[in-house]
Enzyme design. Structure first.
Site, PDB file in Angstrom:
ATOM      1  N   ILE A  23      13.219  45.703  16.280  1.00 51.26           N
ATOM      2  CA  ILE A  23      14.098  46.872  16.353  1.00 51.26           C
ATOM      3  C   ILE A  23      13.843  47.809  15.172  1.00 51.26           C
ATOM      4  O   ILE A  23      13.799  49.033  15.330  1.00 51.26           O
ATOM      5  CB  ILE A  23      15.573  46.408  16.384  1.00 51.26           C
ATOM      6  CG1 ILE A  23      15.853  45.600  17.668  1.00 51.26           C
ATOM      7  CG2 ILE A  23      16.517  47.612  16.296  1.00 51.26           C
ATOM      8  CD1 ILE A  23      17.214  44.898  17.690  1.00 51.26           C
ATOM      9  N   ASN A 100      18.718  47.116   8.645  1.00 53.98           N
ATOM     10  CA  ASN A 100      18.303  46.446   9.886  1.00 53.98           C
ATOM     11  C   ASN A 100      17.866  45.000   9.683  1.00 53.98           C
ATOM     12  O   ASN A 100      18.123  44.154  10.531  1.00 53.98           O
ATOM     13  CB  ASN A 100      17.151  47.246  10.518  1.00 53.98           C
ATOM     14  CG  ASN A 100      16.486  46.473  11.633  1.00 53.98           C
ATOM     15  OD1 ASN A 100      16.998  46.403  12.752  1.00 53.98           O
ATOM     16  ND2 ASN A 100      15.340  45.853  11.348  1.00 53.98           N
ATOM     17  N   SER A 149      24.556  45.336  13.516  1.00 52.34           N
ATOM     18  CA  SER A 149      25.366  44.136  13.725  1.00 52.34           C
ATOM     19  C   SER A 149      24.793  43.357  14.906  1.00 52.34           C
ATOM     20  O   SER A 149      23.586  43.385  15.162  1.00 52.34           O
ATOM     21  CB  SER A 149      26.824  44.563  13.957  1.00 52.34           C
ATOM     22  OG  SER A 149      27.632  43.444  14.189  1.00 52.34           O
ATOM     23  N   SER A 150      25.640  42.686  15.650  1.00 46.35           N
ATOM     24  CA  SER A 150      25.206  41.916  16.830  1.00 46.35           C
ATOM     25  C   SER A 150      26.438  41.558  17.653  1.00 46.35           C
ATOM     26  O   SER A 150      27.532  41.383  17.100  1.00 46.35           O
ATOM     27  CB  SER A 150      24.524  40.624  16.376  1.00 46.35           C
ATOM     28  OG  SER A 150      24.395  39.730  17.471  1.00 46.35           O
ATOM     29  N   TYR A 163      25.564  33.449  10.884  1.00 42.45           N
ATOM     30  CA  TYR A 163      25.072  34.707  11.472  1.00 42.45           C
ATOM     31  C   TYR A 163      26.248  35.551  11.960  1.00 42.45           C
ATOM     32  O   TYR A 163      26.344  36.743  11.650  1.00 42.45           O
ATOM     33  CB  TYR A 163      24.122  34.383  12.626  1.00 42.45           C
ATOM     34  CG  TYR A 163      23.448  35.595  13.235  1.00 42.45           C
ATOM     35  CD1 TYR A 163      22.466  36.297  12.530  1.00 42.45           C
ATOM     36  CD2 TYR A 163      23.778  36.037  14.510  1.00 42.45           C
ATOM     37  CE1 TYR A 163      21.829  37.405  13.088  1.00 42.45           C
ATOM     38  CE2 TYR A 163      23.146  37.142  15.077  1.00 42.45           C
ATOM     39  CZ  TYR A 163      22.179  37.816  14.359  1.00 42.45           C
ATOM     40  OH  TYR A 163      21.559  38.915  14.917  1.00 42.45           O
ATOM     41  N   LYS A 167      27.524  39.220  10.513  1.00 46.12           N
ATOM     42  CA  LYS A 167      27.560  40.418  11.367  1.00 46.12           C
ATOM     43  C   LYS A 167      28.984  40.988  11.440  1.00 46.12           C
ATOM     44  O   LYS A 167      29.178  42.207  11.398  1.00 46.12           O
ATOM     45  CB  LYS A 167      27.001  40.103  12.755  1.00 46.12           C
ATOM     46  CG  LYS A 167      25.517  39.764  12.751  1.00 46.12           C
ATOM     47  CD  LYS A 167      24.679  40.873  12.135  1.00 46.12           C
ATOM     48  CE  LYS A 167      23.189  40.630  12.215  1.00 46.12           C
ATOM     49  NZ  LYS A 167      22.385  41.723  11.631  1.00 46.12           N
ATOM     50  N   VAL A 197      17.964  41.271  22.432  1.00 45.10           N
ATOM     51  CA  VAL A 197      16.897  42.262  22.564  1.00 45.10           C
ATOM     52  C   VAL A 197      15.560  41.520  22.485  1.00 45.10           C
ATOM     53  O   VAL A 197      15.402  40.607  21.658  1.00 45.10           O
ATOM     54  CB  VAL A 197      16.970  43.313  21.424  1.00 45.10           C
ATOM     55  CG1 VAL A 197      15.861  44.350  21.579  1.00 45.10           C
ATOM     56  CG2 VAL A 197      18.338  43.998  21.398  1.00 45.10           C
ATOM     57  N   THR A 199      12.742  40.764  21.125  1.00 48.81           N
ATOM     58  CA  THR A 199      11.937  40.826  19.892  1.00 48.81           C
ATOM     59  C   THR A 199      11.626  39.386  19.489  1.00 48.81           C
ATOM     60  O   THR A 199      12.098  38.434  20.122  1.00 48.81           O
ATOM     61  CB  THR A 199      12.734  41.480  18.745  1.00 48.81           C
ATOM     62  OG1 THR A 199      13.804  40.595  18.406  1.00 48.81           O
ATOM     63  CG2 THR A 199      13.274  42.849  19.123  1.00 48.81           C
TER      64      THR A 199
HETATM   65  N1  LIG Z   1      16.739  40.600  18.756  1.00 47.03           N
HETATM   66  C1  LIG Z   1      17.989  40.387  19.101  1.00 47.03           C
HETATM   67  O1  LIG Z   1      18.258  39.730  20.119  1.00 47.03           O
HETATM   68  C2  LIG Z   1      19.116  40.969  18.281  1.00 47.03           C
HETATM   69  C3  LIG Z   1      20.403  40.987  18.858  1.00 47.03           C
HETATM   70  C4  LIG Z   1      21.458  41.525  18.141  1.00 47.03           C
HETATM   71  C5  LIG Z   1      21.233  42.018  16.870  1.00 47.03           C
HETATM   72  N2  LIG Z   1      19.979  41.973  16.330  1.00 47.03           N
HETATM   73  C6  LIG Z   1      19.826  42.501  14.973  1.00 47.03           C
HETATM   74  O2  LIG Z   1      18.845  43.525  14.988  1.00 47.03           O
HETATM   75  C7  LIG Z   1      18.172  43.546  13.722  1.00 47.03           C
HETATM   76  C8  LIG Z   1      16.679  43.471  13.949  1.00 47.03           C
HETATM   77  O3  LIG Z   1      16.394  42.284  14.672  1.00 47.03           O
HETATM   78  P1  LIG Z   1      14.970  41.999  15.336  1.00 47.03           P
HETATM   79  O4  LIG Z   1      15.238  41.235  16.560  1.00 47.03           O
HETATM   80  O5  LIG Z   1      14.162  43.219  15.400  1.00 47.03           O
HETATM   81  O6  LIG Z   1      14.354  40.994  14.234  1.00 47.03           O
HETATM   82  P2  LIG Z   1      12.881  40.406  14.073  1.00 47.03           P
HETATM   83  O7  LIG Z   1      12.059  40.685  15.271  1.00 47.03           O
HETATM   84  O8  LIG Z   1      13.054  38.994  13.639  1.00 47.03           O
HETATM   85  O9  LIG Z   1      12.308  41.269  12.835  1.00 47.03           O
HETATM   86  C9  LIG Z   1      12.921  41.078  11.597  1.00 47.03           C
HETATM   87  C10 LIG Z   1      12.452  42.110  10.623  1.00 47.03           C
HETATM   88  O10 LIG Z   1      13.200  41.928   9.407  1.00 47.03           O
HETATM   89  C11 LIG Z   1      12.291  41.679   8.352  1.00 47.03           C
HETATM   90  N3  LIG Z   1      12.896  40.772   7.385  1.00 47.03           N
HETATM   91  C12 LIG Z   1      13.412  39.544   7.589  1.00 47.03           C
HETATM   92  N4  LIG Z   1      13.861  39.017   6.437  1.00 47.03           N
HETATM   93  C13 LIG Z   1      13.624  39.957   5.481  1.00 47.03           C
HETATM   94  C14 LIG Z   1      13.832  40.008   4.078  1.00 47.03           C
HETATM   95  N5  LIG Z   1      14.371  38.978   3.414  1.00 47.03           N
HETATM   96  N6  LIG Z   1      13.468  41.122   3.418  1.00 47.03           N
HETATM   97  C15 LIG Z   1      12.910  42.166   4.066  1.00 47.03           C
HETATM   98  N7  LIG Z   1      12.666  42.176   5.388  1.00 47.03           N
HETATM   99  C16 LIG Z   1      13.008  41.067   6.074  1.00 47.03           C
HETATM  100  C17 LIG Z   1      11.032  41.120   8.997  1.00 47.03           C
HETATM  101  O11 LIG Z   1       9.945  41.326   8.138  1.00 47.03           O
HETATM  102  P3  LIG Z   1       8.553  40.434   8.255  1.00 47.03           P
HETATM  103  O12 LIG Z   1       7.789  41.024   9.412  1.00 47.03           O
HETATM  104  O13 LIG Z   1       7.881  40.629   6.945  1.00 47.03           O
HETATM  105  O14 LIG Z   1       8.961  39.024   8.508  1.00 47.03           O
HETATM  106  C18 LIG Z   1      10.986  41.977  10.273  1.00 47.03           C
HETATM  107  O15 LIG Z   1      10.483  43.266   9.992  1.00 47.03           O
HETATM  108  C19 LIG Z   1      18.756  42.384  12.923  1.00 47.03           C
HETATM  109  O16 LIG Z   1      19.790  42.850  12.091  1.00 47.03           O
HETATM  110  C20 LIG Z   1      19.327  41.474  13.987  1.00 47.03           C
HETATM  111  O17 LIG Z   1      20.364  40.653  13.487  1.00 47.03           O
HETATM  112  C21 LIG Z   1      18.920  41.475  17.005  1.00 47.03           C
END
Ligand SMILES: NC(=O)c1ccc[n+]([C@@H]2O[C@H](COP(=O)([O-])OP(=O)(O)OC[C@H]3O[C@@H](n4cnc5c(N)ncnc54)[C@H](OP(=O)(O)O)[C@@H]3O)[C@@H](O)[C@H]2O)c1
Length: 261
Positions: A23, A100, A149-150, A163, A167, A197, A199
């Site tokens: 995201i 994010n 958030s989530s 988690y 959030k 989502v 990802t």
């Molecule tokens: N995917 C879902 O189903 C979902 C649902 C609801 C909410 N969300 C929220 O949406 C946001 C993005 O989620 P996503 O699914 O895109 O996550 P993702 O695919 O796991 O990507 C996570 C990103 O955060 C970075 N990251 C993780 N730990 C970090 C740290 N300590 N310092 C700096 N960067 C860090 C990672 O960097 P690296 O590439 O270097 O590891 C990557 O760029 C999050 O807040 C998540 O809680 C996601």
């Protein structure tokens, strides 16, 4: 031909934490397409190559990019993001801050350790607090803070003690900052709450977490599917724009109605 984004963020400077993948990468690219210069942040070797590729795409949009390796759980690393933003800023200000990055690891309460608790709260909750604090002296009038958030904040999903708490914490902080910082800095602060989502975070979820969510996915009012990055990004971009000036302290549900707020 795909519609072009309006250049409604021309000359703005944005920091998007965790923007090498998922995201965050989608948000960073969309802000750039709208004219913003963007700090792309990653932490791991996994994220390095993805961040470099995204950097090229952002430059192809005609925007400036700073790619910053920073573990946002580490206080000293947070300053790197501010320094990078000020280096690419045309007005010496930070206009947009998108919190994010998060870790989404799951854990049953019986197995919880202090280390697990601290690792997740440091990234998901402590980092947004102290990165915002560091940004305030540099935030532009009309600035925008968006927290991701989530649905987990409200759904009571097993294994998501920490988690869900982080959030829900972001949603609470969003309201506090909207009132505490709103008029003082002339900024808005809002949350976006995605459902699942597609990802890496979602595909790497524990199978029993996915199974527990499946009935809710099947019953999602807008469509029986998980979200795409492109479902979430325009909502964040709107909240980063001037057009959203009368929205603050809100949590916008970006879940196809899986969760009404
Ligand atoms: N995917 C879902 O189903 C979902 C649902 C609801 C909410 N969300 C929220 O949406 C946001 C993005 O989620 P996503 O699914 O895109 O996550 P993702 O695919 O796991 O990507 C996570 C990103 O955060 C970075 N990251 C993780 N730990 C970090 C740290 N300590 N310092 C700096 N960067 C860090 C990672 O960097 P690296 O590439 O270097 O590891 C990557 O760029 C999050 O807040 C998540 O809680 C996601």
């Amino acid at each position: 031909m795909a519609a072009q984004q309006p250049k409604n963020l021309n000359g703005k400077t944005a920091i998007v934490t965790g923007s090498s993948r998922g995201i965050g990468a989608g948000i960073a690219l969309d802000l750039a397409k709208r004219g913003a210069n963007v700090v792309v942040n990653y932490t791991s070797t996994r994220g390095e190559r993805a961040a470099a590729q995204l950097g090229k795409e952002i430059e192809e949009c005609g925007a400036k990019v700073a790619i910053v390796q920073a573990n946002i759980a580490i206080m000293e690393d947070l300053k790197k993001l501010i320094d990078a933003a000020l280096a690419i800023s045309v007005n010496g200000k930070v206009d947009i801050l998108v919190h994010n990055a998060a870790t989404g690891d799951d854990c049953y309460l019986e197995e919880m350790t202090e280390e697990f608790y601290e690792a997740q709260t440091d990234v998901n909750l402590k980092a947004p607090i102290f990165l915002t604090q560091l940004t305030l002296p540099h935030i532009a009038r009309g600035g925008r803070i968006v927290l991701i958030s989530s649905v987990s904040a409200r759904m009571g999903m097993p294994q998501q003690t920490v988690y869900a708490a982080t959030k829900a914490g972001l949603e609470g902080m969003c309201k506090v900052w909207a009132t505490e910082l709103g008029k003082k800095y002339d900024i808005t602060v809002n949350c976006v709450s995605p459902g699942p989502v597609a990802t890496d975070m979602w595909t790497e979820c524990e199978p029993d977490v996915v199974a527990a969510l499946q009935p809710s996915i099947d019953a999602t009012p807008a469509a029986a599917r998980v979200g795409e990055v492109s479902d979430i990004v325009p909502i964040v971009s709107f909240l980063c724009s001037e057009e959203s000036r009368w929205v603050t302290g809100s949590t916008v549900s970006a879940s196809g109605g899986m969760n009404f707020i």
